[in-house]
Design a protein around this motif. Sequence first.
Motif, PDB file in Angstrom:
ATOM      1  N   MET A   1       0.859  -1.171   0.000  1.00 35.44           N
ATOM      2  CA  MET A   1       0.000   0.000   0.000  1.00 35.44           C
ATOM      3  C   MET A   1       0.905   1.233   0.000  1.00 35.44           C
ATOM      4  SD  MET A   1      -2.844   1.187   2.874  1.00 35.44           S
ATOM      5  CE  MET A   1      -3.824  -0.257   2.685  1.00 35.44           C
ATOM      6  N   ASP A   2       0.650   2.129  -0.911  1.00 37.35           N
ATOM      7  CA  ASP A   2       1.446   3.350  -0.946  1.00 37.35           C
ATOM      8  C   ASP A   2       0.750   4.476  -0.161  1.00 37.35           C
ATOM      9  OD1 ASP A   2      -0.609   4.213  -2.565  1.00 37.35           O
ATOM     10  OD2 ASP A   2       0.623   4.644  -4.310  1.00 37.35           O
ATOM     11  N   HIS A   3       1.421   5.613  -0.073  1.00 39.63           N
ATOM     12  CA  HIS A   3       0.918   6.748   0.714  1.00 39.63           C
ATOM     13  C   HIS A   3      -0.453   7.214   0.215  1.00 39.63           C
ATOM     14  CE1 HIS A   3       0.870  10.484   2.976  1.00 39.63           C
ATOM     15  NE2 HIS A   3       0.626  11.118   1.842  1.00 39.63           N
ATOM     16  N   ASN A   4      -0.601   7.374  -1.087  1.00 44.02           N
ATOM     17  CA  ASN A   4      -1.868   7.868  -1.635  1.00 44.02           C
ATOM     18  C   ASN A   4      -3.023   6.913  -1.355  1.00 44.02           C
ATOM     19  OD1 ASN A   4      -0.724  10.200  -2.649  1.00 44.02           O
ATOM     20  ND2 ASN A   4      -0.208   9.248  -4.594  1.00 44.02           N
ATOM     21  N   ILE A   7      -3.978   7.298   2.295  1.00 43.07           N
ATOM     22  CA  ILE A   7      -4.743   8.532   2.504  1.00 43.07           C
ATOM     23  C   ILE A   7      -6.181   8.346   2.040  1.00 43.07           C
ATOM     24  CG2 ILE A   7      -5.005  10.942   1.744  1.00 43.07           C
ATOM     25  CD1 ILE A   7      -2.862  10.583   3.866  1.00 43.07           C
ATOM     26  N   ARG A   8      -6.375   7.713   0.894  1.00 41.26           N
ATOM     27  CA  ARG A   8      -7.733   7.460   0.403  1.00 41.26           C
ATOM     28  C   ARG A   8      -8.506   6.571   1.378  1.00 41.26           C
ATOM     29  NH1 ARG A   8      -4.977   7.145  -4.455  1.00 41.26           N
ATOM     30  NH2 ARG A   8      -4.930   4.869  -4.400  1.00 41.26           N
ATOM     31  N   LEU A  13     -12.612   5.986   5.626  1.00 37.56           N
ATOM     32  CA  LEU A  13     -12.998   5.586   6.978  1.00 37.56           C
ATOM     33  C   LEU A  13     -13.527   6.758   7.798  1.00 37.56           C
ATOM     34  CD1 LEU A  13     -10.120   3.092   7.804  1.00 37.56           C
ATOM     35  CD2 LEU A  13     -12.521   2.535   7.371  1.00 37.56           C
ATOM     36  N   LEU A  14     -12.890   7.914   7.661  1.00 33.78           N
ATOM     37  CA  LEU A  14     -13.344   9.097   8.398  1.00 33.78           C
ATOM     38  C   LEU A  14     -14.726   9.548   7.925  1.00 33.78           C
ATOM     39  CD1 LEU A  14      -9.995  11.071   8.595  1.00 33.78           C
ATOM     40  CD2 LEU A  14     -11.209   9.994  10.502  1.00 33.78           C
ATOM     41  N   LYS A  64      -8.514  17.420   6.292  1.00 30.93           N
ATOM     42  CA  LYS A  64      -7.094  17.628   6.608  1.00 30.93           C
ATOM     43  C   LYS A  64      -6.227  16.514   6.039  1.00 30.93           C
ATOM     44  CE  LYS A  64      -7.782  20.353  10.777  1.00 30.93           C
ATOM     45  NZ  LYS A  64      -7.636  20.407  12.230  1.00 30.93           N
ATOM     46  N   ALA A  65      -6.743  15.292   6.094  1.00 27.52           N
ATOM     47  CA  ALA A  65      -5.988  14.151   5.551  1.00 27.52           C
ATOM     48  C   ALA A  65      -5.788  14.315   4.049  1.00 27.52           C
ATOM     49  CB  ALA A  65      -6.708  12.848   5.852  1.00 27.52           C
ATOM     50  N   LYS A  66      -6.797  14.815   3.343  1.00 25.24           N
ATOM     51  CA  LYS A  66      -6.677  15.036   1.902  1.00 25.24           C
ATOM     52  C   LYS A  66      -5.636  16.102   1.572  1.00 25.24           C
ATOM     53  CE  LYS A  66     -11.389  13.949   0.497  1.00 25.24           C
ATOM     54  NZ  LYS A  66     -12.606  14.508  -0.068  1.00 25.24           N
TER      55      LYS A  66
END
Length: 68
Positions: A1-4, A7-8, A13-14, A64-66
């Motif tokens: 799993m990469d960073h992007n 983040i998705r 989940l949020l 914020k995560a985006k």
Amino acid sequence: MDHNEAIRKLDHLLIKEAGHAQEAAIELEALVPFLVTDKSRQIAQLQVKESHKQAREFRELAQKAKET
């Protein structure tokens, strides 16, 4: 799993948790008129307020995560 992808997944989940909190608030709002005691109504109304707050906070965290 990469960073992007992470983040998705975090965003998903949020937003999902925000939806759950919003749904709980709506259901509680519908129950308040049927509660018999003042204490029960007060508790339910406090939880409605907290659930709305929680939903808002989850959406803000997702935003914020985006941005990272």
